[in-house]
Design an enzyme around this catalytic site. Structure first.
Site, PDB file in Angstrom:
ATOM      1  N   SER A 146      34.902-119.150  48.805  1.00 21.03           N
ATOM      2  CA  SER A 146      34.315-119.246  50.186  1.00 21.03           C
ATOM      3  C   SER A 146      32.666-119.380  50.071  1.00 21.03           C
ATOM      4  O   SER A 146      32.003-120.250  50.935  1.00 21.03           O
ATOM      5  CB  SER A 146      34.900-118.232  51.144  1.00 21.03           C
ATOM      6  OG  SER A 146      34.178-116.782  50.453  1.00 21.03           O
TER       7      SER A 146
ATOM      8  N   HIS B  13      42.691-116.262  47.502  1.00 25.84           N
ATOM      9  CA  HIS B  13      41.360-115.793  48.087  1.00 25.84           C
ATOM     10  C   HIS B  13      41.376-114.599  49.399  1.00 25.84           C
ATOM     11  O   HIS B  13      42.123-113.917  49.208  1.00 25.84           O
ATOM     12  CB  HIS B  13      40.239-116.797  48.526  1.00 25.84           C
ATOM     13  CG  HIS B  13      38.697-116.577  48.239  1.00 25.84           C
ATOM     14  ND1 HIS B  13      38.249-115.433  48.041  1.00 25.84           N
ATOM     15  CD2 HIS B  13      37.644-117.271  49.050  1.00 25.84           C
ATOM     16  CE1 HIS B  13      37.106-115.539  48.394  1.00 25.84           C
ATOM     17  NE2 HIS B  13      36.772-116.768  48.862  1.00 25.84           N
TER      18      HIS B  13
ATOM     19  N   HIS C 244      41.751-110.369  39.366  1.00 23.90           N
ATOM     20  CA  HIS C 244      40.454-111.028  40.040  1.00 23.90           C
ATOM     21  C   HIS C 244      39.804-111.941  38.692  1.00 23.90           C
ATOM     22  O   HIS C 244      40.162-111.781  37.529  1.00 23.90           O
ATOM     23  CB  HIS C 244      39.107-110.037  40.175  1.00 23.90           C
ATOM     24  CG  HIS C 244      38.157-110.491  41.084  1.00 23.90           C
ATOM     25  ND1 HIS C 244      37.231-111.078  40.554  1.00 23.90           N
ATOM     26  CD2 HIS C 244      38.106-110.451  42.476  1.00 23.90           C
ATOM     27  CE1 HIS C 244      36.471-111.490  41.487  1.00 23.90           C
ATOM     28  NE2 HIS C 244      37.025-110.930  42.523  1.00 23.90           N
TER      29      HIS C 244
ATOM     30  N   ARG D 286      34.853-102.223  45.888  1.00 22.69           N
ATOM     31  CA  ARG D 286      35.167-102.400  47.412  1.00 22.69           C
ATOM     32  C   ARG D 286      36.505-101.883  47.624  1.00 22.69           C
ATOM     33  O   ARG D 286      36.895-101.089  48.815  1.00 22.69           O
ATOM     34  CB  ARG D 286      35.233-103.867  47.805  1.00 22.69           C
ATOM     35  CG  ARG D 286      33.913-104.665  47.713  1.00 22.69           C
ATOM     36  CD  ARG D 286      33.942-106.109  47.701  1.00 22.69           C
ATOM     37  NE  ARG D 286      34.979-106.856  46.921  1.00 22.69           N
ATOM     38  CZ  ARG D 286      35.487-107.708  46.897  1.00 22.69           C
ATOM     39  NH1 ARG D 286      34.608-108.791  47.726  1.00 22.69           N
ATOM     40  NH2 ARG D 286      36.093-108.536  45.903  1.00 22.69           N
TER      41      ARG D 286
ATOM     42  N   ASP E 226      41.241-106.745  48.585  1.00 20.80           N
ATOM     43  CA  ASP E 226      42.401-106.818  49.734  1.00 20.80           C
ATOM     44  C   ASP E 226      43.610-105.802  49.364  1.00 20.80           C
ATOM     45  O   ASP E 226      44.283-105.934  50.502  1.00 20.80           O
ATOM     46  CB  ASP E 226      42.869-108.678  49.515  1.00 20.80           C
ATOM     47  CG  ASP E 226      41.604-109.309  49.735  1.00 20.80           C
ATOM     48  OD1 ASP E 226      41.172-109.183  50.787  1.00 20.80           O
ATOM     49  OD2 ASP E 226      41.451-110.243  49.115  1.00 20.80           O
TER      50      ASP E 226
HETATM   51  N1  HAX Z   1      50.309-110.829  39.943  1.00 21.26           N
HETATM   52  C1  HAX Z   1      50.898-111.529  38.881  1.00 21.26           C
HETATM   53  N2  HAX Z   1      50.255-112.728  37.951  1.00 21.26           N
HETATM   54  C2  HAX Z   1      49.010-112.441  37.968  1.00 21.26           C
HETATM   55  C3  HAX Z   1      48.172-111.546  38.867  1.00 21.26           C
HETATM   56  C4  HAX Z   1      48.873-111.033  39.685  1.00 21.26           C
HETATM   57  N3  HAX Z   1      48.249-110.191  40.770  1.00 21.26           N
HETATM   58  N4  HAX Z   1      46.828-111.926  38.404  1.00 21.26           N
HETATM   59  C5  HAX Z   1      46.780-112.796  37.789  1.00 21.26           C
HETATM   60  N5  HAX Z   1      48.068-113.151  37.170  1.00 21.26           N
HETATM   61  C6  HAX Z   1      48.739-114.103  36.299  1.00 21.26           C
HETATM   62  C7  HAX Z   1      47.988-115.542  36.644  1.00 21.26           C
HETATM   63  O1  HAX Z   1      48.808-116.009  37.728  1.00 21.26           O
HETATM   64  C8  HAX Z   1      47.956-116.205  35.349  1.00 21.26           C
HETATM   65  O2  HAX Z   1      49.558-116.765  35.226  1.00 21.26           O
HETATM   66  P1  HAX Z   1      49.777-118.041  34.231  1.00 21.26           P
HETATM   67  O3  HAX Z   1      48.886-117.899  33.055  1.00 21.26           O
HETATM   68  O4  HAX Z   1      51.204-117.823  34.229  1.00 21.26           O
HETATM   69  O5  HAX Z   1      49.275-119.107  35.420  1.00 21.26           O
HETATM   70  C9  HAX Z   1      47.648-115.273  34.370  1.00 21.26           C
HETATM   71  O6  HAX Z   1      47.954-113.882  35.169  1.00 21.26           O
HETATM   72  C10 HAX Z   1      46.134-115.251  33.900  1.00 21.26           C
HETATM   73  O7  HAX Z   1      45.213-115.306  35.338  1.00 21.26           O
HETATM   74  P2  HAX Z   1      43.961-114.419  35.330  1.00 21.26           P
HETATM   75  O8  HAX Z   1      43.077-115.298  34.187  1.00 21.26           O
HETATM   76  O9  HAX Z   1      43.897-113.049  34.830  1.00 21.26           O
HETATM   77  O10 HAX Z   1      43.433-114.605  36.677  1.00 21.26           O
HETATM   78  P3  HAX Z   1      42.757-115.781  37.459  1.00 21.26           P
HETATM   79  O11 HAX Z   1      41.066-115.673  37.199  1.00 21.26           O
HETATM   80  O12 HAX Z   1      43.524-117.025  36.869  1.00 21.26           O
HETATM   81  O13 HAX Z   1      43.041-115.654  38.969  1.00 21.26           O
HETATM   82  C11 HAX Z   1      43.356-114.361  40.932  1.00 21.26           C
HETATM   83  C12 HAX Z   1      42.480-114.818  39.615  1.00 21.26           C
HETATM   84  C13 HAX Z   1      42.573-113.362  41.715  1.00 21.26           C
HETATM   85  C14 HAX Z   1      43.562-115.824  41.794  1.00 21.26           C
HETATM   86  C15 HAX Z   1      44.677-113.793  40.442  1.00 21.26           C
HETATM   87  O14 HAX Z   1      44.489-112.486  39.673  1.00 21.26           O
HETATM   88  C16 HAX Z   1      45.684-113.621  41.562  1.00 21.26           C
HETATM   89  O15 HAX Z   1      46.512-114.588  41.742  1.00 21.26           O
HETATM   90  N6  HAX Z   1      45.772-112.342  42.153  1.00 21.26           N
HETATM   91  C17 HAX Z   1      46.805-112.155  43.301  1.00 21.26           C
HETATM   92  C18 HAX Z   1      46.066-112.931  44.719  1.00 21.26           C
HETATM   93  C19 HAX Z   1      44.792-112.091  45.165  1.00 21.26           C
HETATM   94  O16 HAX Z   1      44.978-110.893  45.239  1.00 21.26           O
HETATM   95  N7  HAX Z   1      43.797-112.907  45.221  1.00 21.26           N
HETATM   96  C20 HAX Z   1      42.656-112.175  45.716  1.00 21.26           C
HETATM   97  C21 HAX Z   1      41.444-112.190  44.889  1.00 21.26           C
HETATM   98  C22 HAX Z   1      40.122-111.177  45.408  1.00 21.26           C
HETATM   99  C23 HAX Z   1      39.626-112.364  46.429  1.00 21.26           C
HETATM  100  O17 HAX Z   1      39.046-113.376  46.387  1.00 21.26           O
HETATM  101  N8  HAX Z   1      39.590-111.778  47.874  1.00 21.26           N
HETATM  102  O18 HAX Z   1      39.461-112.428  48.613  1.00 21.26           O
END
Ligand code: HAX
Length: 441
Positions: free
Chosen positions: A241, A271, A318, A327, A373
């Site tokens: 964002s 996000h 994250h 947070r 979140d």
């Molecule tokens: N549940 C299951 N799998 C997860 C996971 C979770 N909570 N977090 C990461 N992973 C997986 C990823 O999907 C990825 O899998 P693939 O290789 O199969 O694609 C692997 O673990 C490596 O990911 P990572 O490097 O640890 O994490 P990223 O930096 O790529 O992504 C995210 C960060 C926040 C997008 C990710 O942790 C996620 O999808 N979390 C769940 C959604 C969420 O809570 N989002 C909010 C984040 C905070 C925010 O911005 N708030 O607004």
């Protein structure tokens, strides 16, 4: 000139001069190298943007102008009789890098009251939308509709000198922040309460007035809103964002367009939308298990089921953090003090004990810990704000403080149009092949 604007002008002019000579001397200094993994992997960690208002450390979490969240809870001015920081104080701190006095915070609070009138056509635009239009869509449309009032756009079309961009951006940012609680509460009441709107109470501060217009009663909810609006405000510049706001702003789109760009990014489930996804997931789990107080073993089984379905566990993980999000911890501390026996809150705490170990076991998740979140929904449900599709709007109102104070800095420092280089896969392969051939000679 108003006192905040004057301080901002003094500080930003001095920094602009300093950066100019710094770049003249050190402009070719390397600050980073980019690997193929980063090019294909969402540019994780690539140092490519200047963002003054906050800085994120993977272990310590966010610091706003050097201050951690526990420090801010101590240092920022509070409402009379309240224990939580006023978001007005955080905006002041982010914009000029100084903790405001009580009087300065009160001045800013009054400014936002004076600037809070929303144009009539924005309410009409909102009323024309179907009630089941997602609240984040409504927020983006409402903010865009207020662009008619952009001071930056008007002055630009009149031939504004580029040295004045920051001034017009400051005015737009202040007006937009002042109006956000009103339009956001309007969206809530029209969507979930049959358009039974609540007039603003100008005796209240920005966060408390928002709580009042939402129609959620009680001093504790006002306190929570002040804390919530403070801790969600900024997370350095690379998050989606913030970066989207920065990118759109770099084209000299005004604050209304830039902020809407940021809100479109916040509306994604990876996000800001994760806050609605978390509580949705918790309620689905409770329904499927047939209990409001599941055991840790039951939670673990449900988590494994979610993962087996190829879904992420919302609220965990994250892109930068490698520890429980401060947070999340701030909201946990708040709950321990104000809501120690909350039914859904206890589920959140049990998830915190169960989920990280399961995610660690997958061997690929870089951060198994809860993010911001994972907690907020349970607190909102406790206070009666149960319509979880609305939650990301609350996040958006807070995020305005960080991304718009940063937008003021971008215009004051004269940052140019953002334009990184993209490459095709065949170009990348060529770079790698050439490198291999040079090394083998
Ligand atoms: N549940 C299951 N799998 C997860 C996971 C979770 N909570 N977090 C990461 N992973 C997986 C990823 O999907 C990825 O899998 P693939 O290789 O199969 O694609 C692997 O673990 C490596 O990911 P990572 O490097 O640890 O994490 P990223 O930096 O790529 O992504 C995210 C960060 C926040 C997008 C990710 O942790 C996620 O999808 N979390 C769940 C959604 C969420 O809570 N989002 C909010 C984040 C905070 C925010 O911005 N708030 O607004």
């Amino acid at each position: 000139m108003d006192p905040l604007k004057q301080k901002f002008q003094e500080k930003s002019e001095a920094l602009k001069i300093e950066i100019k000579s710094f770049l003249k001397e050190h402009g070719n200094q390397k600050v980073d190298e980019v690997t193929l993994k980063q090019v294909f992997g969402g540019m994780r960690g690539v140092k490519s943007m200047v963002w003054e208002t906050s800085q994120l450390d993977p272990i310590d979490g966010i610091r706003f102008r050097g201050q951690s969240i526990p420090e801010l809870r101590e240092l920022l001015p509070k409402a009379e009789g309240g224990k939580e920081p006023l978001p007005e104080g955080l905006f002041w701190l982010m914009l000029v890098g100084e903790l405001p006095t009580e009087a300065e915070t009160k001045w800013l609070c009054d400014q936002w009251k004076n600037r809070s009138a929303v144009p009539d056509h924005t309410f009409k635009v909102l009323d024309a939308l179907p009630k089941d239009c997602h609240p984040m869509t409504q927020l983006c449309i409402a903010v865009t509709s207020m662009q008619t009032d952009s001071i930056f756009s008007r002055r630009y079309s009149e031939g504004m000198n580029k040295n004045e961009y920051w001034d017009a951006t400051y005015e737009d940012s202040m007006n937009l922040i002042a109006r956000l609680p009103r339009i956001s509460a309007y969206i809530y009441r029209r969507t979930y309460h049959n358009g039974d709107h609540i007039a603003p109470d100008f005796t209240l501060d920005w966060g408390a007035n928002f709580a009042h217009m939402l129609g959620i009663k009680g001093e504790d909810f006002k306190s929570f809103m002040r804390l919530y609006l403070t801790i969600h405000a900024d997370h350095e510049g690379g998050n989606a964002s913030a970066h989207a706001t920065h990118l759109v702003g770099s084209t000299l789109s005004d604050a209304y367009h830039s902020f809407t760009g940021g809100m479109h990014a916040l509306a994604g489930p990876l996000h800001g939308l994760a806050n609605q996804e978390v509580i949705k997931w918790i309620f689905k789990m409770l329904d499927s298990l047939g209990t409001r107080s599941p055991s840790k073993a039951q939670i673990a089984e449900y988590v494994n089921g979610t993962l087996a379905n190829g879904q992420v566990i919302p609220g965990y993980g994250h892109a930068v953090l490698r520890q429980p999000d401060p947070r999340f911890i701030a909201q946990k501390r708040f709950s321990e003090e104000y809501i120690p026996d909350g039914e859904i809150i206890k589920v959140v705490w049990n998830c915190f004990e169960v989920i990280p170990e399961i995610l660690k076991g997958l061997g690929k998740v870089k951060n198994p810990w809860p993010n911001v979140d994972a907690h907020s929904g349970a607190i909102l449900v406790h206070y009666g704000l149960k319509e979880y599709s609305y939650y990301t709007v609350l996040f958006g109102v807070s995020r305005a403080l960080g991304v718009l104070s940063s937008l003021c800095w971008s215009r004051a420092l004269g940052f140019p149009l953002e334009r990184p280089k993209s490459v095709t896969y065949s170009m990348i392969k060529k770079i790698v092949e050439e490198d291999i051939s040079v090394k083998s000679q």
